[in-house]
Motif scaffolding. Structure first.
Motif, PDB file in Angstrom:
ATOM      1  N   LEU A 172       0.847  -1.193   0.000  1.00 28.49           N
ATOM      2  CA  LEU A 172       0.000   0.000   0.000  1.00 28.49           C
ATOM      3  C   LEU A 172       0.879   1.238   0.000  1.00 28.49           C
ATOM      4  O   LEU A 172       1.796   1.359   0.823  1.00 28.49           O
ATOM      5  CB  LEU A 172      -0.910   0.029   1.234  1.00 28.49           C
ATOM      6  N   LEU A 173       0.609   2.142  -0.928  1.00 26.51           N
ATOM      7  CA  LEU A 173       1.316   3.412  -0.940  1.00 26.51           C
ATOM      8  C   LEU A 173       0.745   4.314   0.139  1.00 26.51           C
ATOM      9  O   LEU A 173      -0.470   4.516   0.217  1.00 26.51           O
ATOM     10  CB  LEU A 173       1.183   4.089  -2.301  1.00 26.51           C
ATOM     11  N   ILE A 174       1.625   4.844   0.982  1.00 25.85           N
ATOM     12  CA  ILE A 174       1.214   5.792   2.015  1.00 25.85           C
ATOM     13  C   ILE A 174       1.455   7.227   1.554  1.00 25.85           C
ATOM     14  O   ILE A 174       0.654   8.118   1.809  1.00 25.85           O
ATOM     15  CB  ILE A 174       1.963   5.512   3.334  1.00 25.85           C
ATOM     16  N   GLY A 175       2.558   7.451   0.854  1.00 24.17           N
ATOM     17  CA  GLY A 175       2.810   8.794   0.350  1.00 24.17           C
ATOM     18  C   GLY A 175       4.114   8.885  -0.421  1.00 24.17           C
ATOM     19  O   GLY A 175       5.015   8.059  -0.240  1.00 24.17           O
ATOM     20  N   ARG A 176       4.210   9.880  -1.287  1.00 29.24           N
ATOM     21  CA  ARG A 176       5.417  10.200  -2.048  1.00 29.24           C
ATOM     22  C   ARG A 176       5.677  11.690  -1.881  1.00 29.24           C
ATOM     23  O   ARG A 176       4.772  12.506  -2.065  1.00 29.24           O
ATOM     24  CB  ARG A 176       5.222   9.911  -3.545  1.00 29.24           C
ATOM     25  N   GLU A 177       6.908  12.048  -1.544  1.00 30.60           N
ATOM     26  CA  GLU A 177       7.248  13.449  -1.344  1.00 30.60           C
ATOM     27  C   GLU A 177       8.546  13.766  -2.074  1.00 30.60           C
ATOM     28  O   GLU A 177       9.594  13.175  -1.789  1.00 30.60           O
ATOM     29  CB  GLU A 177       7.428  13.764   0.156  1.00 30.60           C
ATOM     30  N   GLN A 178       8.493  14.663  -3.040  1.00 29.76           N
ATOM     31  CA  GLN A 178       9.674  15.218  -3.694  1.00 29.76           C
ATOM     32  C   GLN A 178      10.603  14.127  -4.266  1.00 29.76           C
ATOM     33  O   GLN A 178      11.811  14.149  -4.053  1.00 29.76           O
ATOM     34  CB  GLN A 178      10.452  16.111  -2.715  1.00 29.76           C
ATOM     35  N   ILE A 179      10.010  13.186  -4.995  1.00 28.81           N
ATOM     36  CA  ILE A 179      10.825  12.134  -5.602  1.00 28.81           C
ATOM     37  C   ILE A 179      10.350  11.852  -7.020  1.00 28.81           C
ATOM     38  O   ILE A 179       9.235  12.208  -7.410  1.00 28.81           O
ATOM     39  CB  ILE A 179      10.760  10.804  -4.806  1.00 28.81           C
ATOM     40  N   LYS A 180      11.209  11.193  -7.767  1.00 32.14           N
ATOM     41  CA  LYS A 180      10.815  10.555  -9.015  1.00 32.14           C
ATOM     42  C   LYS A 180      11.270   9.096  -8.930  1.00 32.14           C
ATOM     43  O   LYS A 180      12.141   8.741  -8.145  1.00 32.14           O
ATOM     44  CB  LYS A 180      11.453  11.237 -10.217  1.00 32.14           C
ATOM     45  N   GLY A 181      10.664   8.244  -9.753  1.00 32.65           N
ATOM     46  CA  GLY A 181      10.973   6.819  -9.687  1.00 32.65           C
ATOM     47  C   GLY A 181       9.977   6.096  -8.807  1.00 32.65           C
ATOM     48  O   GLY A 181       8.841   6.529  -8.615  1.00 32.65           O
ATOM     49  N   GLY A 182      10.392   4.964  -8.267  1.00 30.42           N
ATOM     50  CA  GLY A 182       9.493   4.169  -7.441  1.00 30.42           C
ATOM     51  C   GLY A 182       8.409   3.493  -8.260  1.00 30.42           C
ATOM     52  O   GLY A 182       7.272   3.361  -7.804  1.00 30.42           O
ATOM     53  N   GLU A 183       8.780   3.030  -9.452  1.00 30.54           N
ATOM     54  CA  GLU A 183       7.830   2.316 -10.297  1.00 30.54           C
ATOM     55  C   GLU A 183       7.661   0.885  -9.796  1.00 30.54           C
ATOM     56  O   GLU A 183       8.634   0.219  -9.436  1.00 30.54           O
ATOM     57  CB  GLU A 183       8.333   2.305 -11.744  1.00 30.54           C
ATOM     58  N   HIS A 215       7.982  -9.501  -7.774  1.00 28.05           N
ATOM     59  CA  HIS A 215       7.732  -8.059  -7.816  1.00 28.05           C
ATOM     60  C   HIS A 215       8.969  -7.286  -7.369  1.00 28.05           C
ATOM     61  O   HIS A 215       9.853  -7.824  -6.695  1.00 28.05           O
ATOM     62  CB  HIS A 215       6.540  -7.697  -6.920  1.00 28.05           C
ATOM     63  N   GLU A 216       8.990  -6.017  -7.737  1.00 31.04           N
ATOM     64  CA  GLU A 216      10.039  -5.107  -7.299  1.00 31.04           C
ATOM     65  C   GLU A 216       9.550  -3.677  -7.459  1.00 31.04           C
ATOM     66  O   GLU A 216       8.561  -3.413  -8.152  1.00 31.04           O
ATOM     67  CB  GLU A 216      11.329  -5.311  -8.104  1.00 31.04           C
ATOM     68  N   SER A 217      10.242  -2.746  -6.820  1.00 28.01           N
ATOM     69  CA  SER A 217      10.022  -1.315  -7.020  1.00 28.01           C
ATOM     70  C   SER A 217      11.354  -0.691  -7.401  1.00 28.01           C
ATOM     71  O   SER A 217      12.386  -0.994  -6.789  1.00 28.01           O
ATOM     72  CB  SER A 217       9.472  -0.650  -5.755  1.00 28.01           C
ATOM     73  N   THR A 218      11.339   0.194  -8.383  1.00 31.73           N
ATOM     74  CA  THR A 218      12.579   0.789  -8.862  1.00 31.73           C
ATOM     75  C   THR A 218      13.079   1.856  -7.888  1.00 31.73           C
ATOM     76  O   THR A 218      12.318   2.380  -7.077  1.00 31.73           O
ATOM     77  CB  THR A 218      12.376   1.407 -10.248  1.00 31.73           C
ATOM     78  N   PRO A 219      14.372   2.189  -7.926  1.00 33.25           N
ATOM     79  CA  PRO A 219      14.917   3.198  -7.020  1.00 33.25           C
ATOM     80  C   PRO A 219      14.230   4.549  -7.169  1.00 33.25           C
ATOM     81  O   PRO A 219      13.639   4.867  -8.214  1.00 33.25           O
ATOM     82  CB  PRO A 219      16.390   3.270  -7.433  1.00 33.25           C
ATOM     83  N   ILE A 220      14.314   5.337  -6.106  1.00 33.21           N
ATOM     84  CA  ILE A 220      13.798   6.703  -6.136  1.00 33.21           C
ATOM     85  C   ILE A 220      14.961   7.684  -6.136  1.00 33.21           C
ATOM     86  O   ILE A 220      16.030   7.395  -5.599  1.00 33.21           O
ATOM     87  CB  ILE A 220      12.854   6.994  -4.958  1.00 33.21           C
ATOM     88  N   GLN A 221      14.734   8.837  -6.757  1.00 31.70           N
ATOM     89  CA  GLN A 221      15.717   9.912  -6.810  1.00 31.70           C
ATOM     90  C   GLN A 221      15.062  11.196  -6.329  1.00 31.70           C
ATOM     91  O   GLN A 221      13.846  11.375  -6.476  1.00 31.70           O
ATOM     92  CB  GLN A 221      16.249  10.086  -8.225  1.00 31.70           C
ATOM     93  N   PRO A 222      15.838  12.124  -5.748  1.00 29.07           N
ATOM     94  CA  PRO A 222      15.235  13.317  -5.150  1.00 29.07           C
ATOM     95  C   PRO A 222      14.838  14.364  -6.183  1.00 29.07           C
ATOM     96  O   PRO A 222      15.516  14.576  -7.179  1.00 29.07           O
ATOM     97  CB  PRO A 222      16.347  13.840  -4.241  1.00 29.07           C
ATOM     98  N   LEU A 223      13.709  15.017  -5.909  1.00 28.29           N
ATOM     99  CA  LEU A 223      13.313  16.224  -6.625  1.00 28.29           C
ATOM    100  C   LEU A 223      13.414  17.441  -5.723  1.00 28.29           C
ATOM    101  O   LEU A 223      13.204  18.561  -6.158  1.00 28.29           O
ATOM    102  CB  LEU A 223      11.874  16.092  -7.147  1.00 28.29           C
ATOM    103  N   GLY A 224      13.715  17.190  -4.448  1.00 30.94           N
ATOM    104  CA  GLY A 224      13.862  18.261  -3.469  1.00 30.94           C
ATOM    105  C   GLY A 224      14.857  17.833  -2.418  1.00 30.94           C
ATOM    106  O   GLY A 224      15.549  16.821  -2.552  1.00 30.94           O
TER     107      GLY A 224
END
Length: 248
Positions: A172-183, A215-224
């Motif tokens: 379950l996704l709880i939240g995403r803040e200032q990132i890209k990725g996480g597919e 399953h997997e989730s891709t890495p996240i990178q910062p937007l902030g």
């Protein structure tokens, strides 16, 4: 077929989709309805993600993951928290962190006591029972995760595409803040087909038959400056917790 947005499963067809396709995706309003609570009641759980503790077991030396972990037994509509115990997976399912007991900080009592928590786990577990056509007890592990960009990049699944060694997995996704990725990526365990999409709305849920798909989730990178991705991962396993039948 792949898409950047999840294709949602009608709530009446989720159990069938798990049996046929190995996965289903539910939008936030259907997750709340499944639990019998409002989205506002689910949102009352969200502040506890600000109180997670550092995961000190990452073999890549990263400091990008914070988490809490607790275990429960679900018998029908009854959900009982167990004594705190370590999380264990065999190397077969987690080549990076398997084969060792990882004792994380437990979920906060104030989180577990919230009616929305109990209702959410019970609702998803009863759906798993419907998909399996079984009334046997489930052994449930709950993982609160925060993946952040402290190191410049955060890895939700540093072990790569994997199975968890359980019957069902809910992400379950709880939240995403200032990132890209996480597919999110799902692949047939014994075939070539796969799906990929990005969950962006809080309380979107991916439910998986762990024997059928990896399953997997891709890495996240910062937007902030302080980017992070929060998730809740719940697993249901028949017969006992992983590690109960293995040496400590």
């Amino acid at each position: 077929m792949t898409t950047s947005n999840p294709i949602f499963t009608h709530p009446r067809h989720v159990a069938e989709a798990l049996r046929k396709d190995g996965y289903a995706v539910m939008p936030p309003q259907d997750v709340a309805a499944l639990a019998g609570v409002t989205l506002a009641e689910l949102d009352a759980l969200v502040p506890s993600w600000n109180a997670l503790e550092l995961d000190n077991y990452l073999k890549d030396g990263g400091r990008y993951r914070r988490r809490r972990h607790s275990c429960f037994v679900q018998n029908g509509a009854e959900l009982t928290q167990t004594a705190h115990r370590a999380h264990w997976q065999p190397l077969e399912y987690n080549a990076l962190h398997g084969g060792m007991n990882r004792l994380f900080e437990p979920m906060l009592p104030s989180t577990v006591a919230q009616p929305a928590w109990q209702a959410l786990v019970r609702g998803i577990g009863q759906l798993c029972s419907a998909a399996r056509r079984s009334t046997a007890p489930w052994y449930v592990e709950a993982h609160q995760f925060r993946i952040d960009t402290t190191d410049g990049i955060g890895r939700p699944t540093p072990e790569g595409a994997h199975r968890d060694g359980v019957d069902f997995v809910a992400v379950l996704l709880i939240g995403r803040e200032q990132i890209k990725g996480g597919e999110t990526r799902i692949f047939e365990a014994d075939g070539p087909n796969g799906k990929r999409f990005t969950m962006t709305e809080p309380w979107t849920m991916l439910l998986l038959d762990d024997a059928t798909v990896i399953h997997e989730s891709t890495p996240i990178q910062p937007l902030g400056e302080h980017g992070h991705r929060d998730t809740l991962v719940l697993t249901w396993r028949a017969g006992g917790f992983q590690g109960q039948e293995s040496p400590p």
